[in-house]
Design an enzyme around this catalytic site. Structure first.
Site, mmCIF file in Angstrom:
data_model
loop_
_atom_site.group_PDB
_atom_site.id
_atom_site.type_symbol
_atom_site.label_atom_id
_atom_site.label_comp_id
_atom_site.label_asym_id
_atom_site.label_seq_id
_atom_site.Cartn_x
_atom_site.Cartn_y
_atom_site.Cartn_z
ATOM 1 N N ARG A 141 0.852 -1.180 0.000
ATOM 2 C CA ARG A 141 0.000 0.000 0.000
ATOM 3 C C ARG A 141 0.891 1.234 0.000
ATOM 4 O O ARG A 141 2.041 1.184 0.443
ATOM 5 C CB ARG A 141 -0.914 0.007 1.226
ATOM 6 C CG ARG A 141 -1.821 -1.220 1.345
ATOM 7 C CD ARG A 141 -2.622 -1.179 2.635
ATOM 8 N NE ARG A 141 -3.537 -2.319 2.755
ATOM 9 C CZ ARG A 141 -3.234 -3.456 3.359
ATOM 10 N NH1 ARG A 141 -2.025 -3.616 3.910
ATOM 11 N NH2 ARG A 141 -4.119 -4.442 3.432
ATOM 12 N N LYS A 172 -1.648 -1.989 7.309
ATOM 13 C CA LYS A 172 -2.998 -1.584 7.663
ATOM 14 C C LYS A 172 -3.383 -2.190 9.003
ATOM 15 O O LYS A 172 -3.213 -3.383 9.230
ATOM 16 C CB LYS A 172 -3.975 -2.040 6.574
ATOM 17 C CG LYS A 172 -5.365 -1.457 6.709
ATOM 18 C CD LYS A 172 -6.204 -1.817 5.503
ATOM 19 C CE LYS A 172 -7.574 -1.173 5.579
ATOM 20 N NZ LYS A 172 -8.389 -1.496 4.383
ATOM 21 N N HIS A 243 -2.031 2.651 -5.770
ATOM 22 C CA HIS A 243 -2.718 1.385 -5.515
ATOM 23 C C HIS A 243 -2.861 0.555 -6.784
ATOM 24 O O HIS A 243 -3.048 -0.667 -6.714
ATOM 25 C CB HIS A 243 -4.088 1.646 -4.895
ATOM 26 C CG HIS A 243 -4.467 0.639 -3.852
ATOM 27 N ND1 HIS A 243 -3.854 0.580 -2.604
ATOM 28 C CD2 HIS A 243 -5.372 -0.375 -3.861
ATOM 29 C CE1 HIS A 243 -4.380 -0.404 -1.902
ATOM 30 N NE2 HIS A 243 -5.297 -1.007 -2.647
ATOM 31 N N ARG A 246 -0.265 -2.033 -6.749
ATOM 32 C CA ARG A 246 -0.613 -3.150 -5.852
ATOM 33 C C ARG A 246 -1.628 -4.079 -6.526
ATOM 34 O O ARG A 246 -1.497 -5.303 -6.460
ATOM 35 C CB ARG A 246 -1.169 -2.585 -4.550
ATOM 36 C CG ARG A 246 -1.642 -3.617 -3.525
ATOM 37 C CD ARG A 246 -2.000 -2.882 -2.235
ATOM 38 N NE ARG A 246 -2.840 -3.662 -1.348
ATOM 39 C CZ ARG A 246 -2.397 -4.505 -0.415
ATOM 40 N NH1 ARG A 246 -1.094 -4.698 -0.267
ATOM 41 N NH2 ARG A 246 -3.227 -5.157 0.374
ATOM 42 N N HIS A 269 -4.073 -9.199 3.469
ATOM 43 C CA HIS A 269 -5.530 -9.178 3.526
ATOM 44 C C HIS A 269 -6.023 -10.014 4.706
ATOM 45 O O HIS A 269 -5.603 -11.154 4.875
ATOM 46 C CB HIS A 269 -6.138 -9.730 2.239
ATOM 47 C CG HIS A 269 -6.155 -8.756 1.118
ATOM 48 N ND1 HIS A 269 -6.383 -9.129 -0.207
ATOM 49 C CD2 HIS A 269 -5.988 -7.397 1.092
ATOM 50 C CE1 HIS A 269 -6.348 -8.050 -0.975
ATOM 51 N NE2 HIS A 269 -6.105 -7.002 -0.215
ATOM 52 N N TYR A 278 -9.551 -10.467 -7.196
ATOM 53 C CA TYR A 278 -8.647 -10.313 -8.331
ATOM 54 C C TYR A 278 -8.873 -11.376 -9.404
ATOM 55 O O TYR A 278 -8.397 -11.221 -10.529
ATOM 56 C CB TYR A 278 -7.194 -10.329 -7.864
ATOM 57 C CG TYR A 278 -6.821 -9.088 -7.093
ATOM 58 C CD1 TYR A 278 -6.707 -7.856 -7.733
ATOM 59 C CD2 TYR A 278 -6.616 -9.130 -5.722
ATOM 60 C CE1 TYR A 278 -6.389 -6.706 -7.027
ATOM 61 C CE2 TYR A 278 -6.296 -7.983 -5.005
ATOM 62 C CZ TYR A 278 -6.188 -6.780 -5.668
ATOM 63 O OH TYR A 278 -5.879 -5.635 -4.964
#
Length: 308
Positions: A141, A172, A243, A246, A269, A278
Site C-alpha cells: 500500500r 494496515k 494502488h 498493488r 488481507h 482479483y
C-alpha cells in the site's frame, strides 16, 4: 501524528480518541481520517459528540445521503463513528445505529507487465523509481511504502540482506508481515542506498524513502503525484495511482499460478474474499482455463437433430 493533533488545542474527548487509536496502532492516515470524520459529525450536531442521540446519527446519515456524499466516503465515516462510539465512548448501542451502504465494487484498474515497465522507466530519479518498484514488486500500500525504514530490510543496509524479505511493520491496522524482496529489487535498493548516502539523506536508522527533509518520510500525496506523472510520461491513458501497482502485483501473481492464499498473505488481507476479487480481473488466467465440457470429447454433429 504529532503535527496533526498539535495544530490546535486538544479537548479531553479528542485526546481519548487519539489514545484509543494509538493503543491499537492505527496508521497516521487512519487517525487523521477518524479525527476528521468525528469532527464532521460534531459540527453537524453543533455540540460535543458525547451528547449525541440515536436521532442525531439518523439525521446525520440522511443529510450525508441527500448531500450526495459518495458511498465509499459515507462508509468510511461510519467506520470512524463506530470506533468512536464503541471504544472511546463505550456506547455500542449508538454504534449499532450507523448503517453501512452497499454498493457494487468496481473492477480495479490493472496495468500489463509492459505498462508497469514503461511507468517505472518513466520516473525522473532513482528514489522515485525505487519507491514505485517496491510498491509493485512487493505489492505494498502507498502508506506502507512511505513508512518503510532501512531497518525493515534485514541486515545493516539493503546490500546485506540475507533472508530476501521486506519487513512491513506499518501495515494496515498496525499489522506486521513479510513481503517479497526479489534480487532485482534488492539490487535497485542497494543502488538507491549508495546514492542516498552520497546525497546525505539516508541514515542507517532512517527512512528508506525520505521526504524533502531527511527526518520525515516521503508523503503518500507525493507518491501519488509521482505515479501520475510517470504514467503521463509513459503515455499510459489509464487512470492510475499507487494502488494500481498493488492491484497489478496481485493480478500478475494470480495469472502466473501463485496460490491465492499465498497472495493473501503477501498483500496482508484479513479476508480471503478481498484477494479472491482479483480473479475477476486476471484475464490471462481466464483465457487459459480449459472448460470442463472440453474434457468430455463431445463431437459436434454435422446436422441439427430432428425436431420433436
Amino acid at each position: 501524528m504529532d503535527d496533526i493533533i498539535h495544530a490546535a488545542p486538544i479537548s479531553p474527548l479528542r485526546q481519548r480518541l487519539i489514545d484509543d487509536m494509538n493503543m491499537r496502532r492505527f496508521s497516521r492516515e487512519t487517525q487523521r481520517n477518524y479525527i476528521r470524520d468525528v469532527g464532521r459529525f460534531a459540527t453537524f450536531v453543533g455540540r460535543s459528540p458525547d451528547t449525541s442521540t440515536a436521532e442525531d446519527l439518523r439525521r446525520f446519515q440522511v443529510a450525508q445521503r441527500e448531500a450526495g456524499v459518495p458511498v465509499p466516503t459515507m462508509n468510511s465515516i461510519v467506520s470512524a463513528l463506530r470506533f468512536f462510539f464503541t471504544h472511546t465512548l463505550d456506547r455500542p448501542d449508538l454504534a449499532r445505529r450507523l448503517v453501512r451502504v452497499t454498493h457494487p465494487r468496481k473492477l480495479p484498474v490493472v496495468l500489463s507487465t509492459d505498462e508497469v515497465a514503461r511507468l517505472l522507466n518513466a520516473t525522473t530519479c532513482l528514489k522515485h523509481q525505487a519507491a514505485l518498484s517496491v510498491a509493485y514488486g512487493a505489492g505494498l500500500r502507498v502508506a506502507e511504502v512511505s513508512g518503510l525504514k532501512i531497518s525493515d530490510i534485514p541486515g545493516s543496509s539493503p546490500g546485506t540482506s540475507e533472508r530476501m524479505l521486506l519487513r512491513v511493520e506499518r501495515g494496515k491496522g498496525g499489522q506486521y508481515r513479510n513481503a517479497m524482496l526479489s534480487a532485482d529489487m534488492l539490487a535497485l535498493l542497494r543502488q538507491w542506498w549508495k546514492v542516498g548516502r552520497r546525497q546525505g539523506v539516508m541514515h542507517p536508522k532512517g527512512w528508506l524513502f525520505p521526504g524533502q527533509h531527511a527526518g520525515k518520510p516521503i508523503s503518500t500525496r507525493q507518491l501519488h503525484r509521482i505515479v501520475v506523472e510517470a504514467a503521463r510520461a509513459a503515455d499510459i491513458v489509464k487512470r492510475v495511482g499507487p494502488h494500481t501497482l498493488r492491484h497489478s502485483f496481485a493480478t500478475h501473481l494470480l495469472e502466473d499460478g501463485v496460490d491465492i492464499r499465498v497472495i493473501q498473505a503477501l498483500l496482508g488481507h484479513a479476508k480471503l474474499e478481498n484477494t479472491a476479487f482479483y480473479t475477476k480481473v486476471a484475464t490471462r488466467m481466464v483465457r487459459t482455463v480449459t472448460s470442463p465440457l472440453d474434457k468430455l470429447g463431445i463431437v459436434t454433429p454435422d446436422q441439427e437433430p430432428p425436431g420433436d
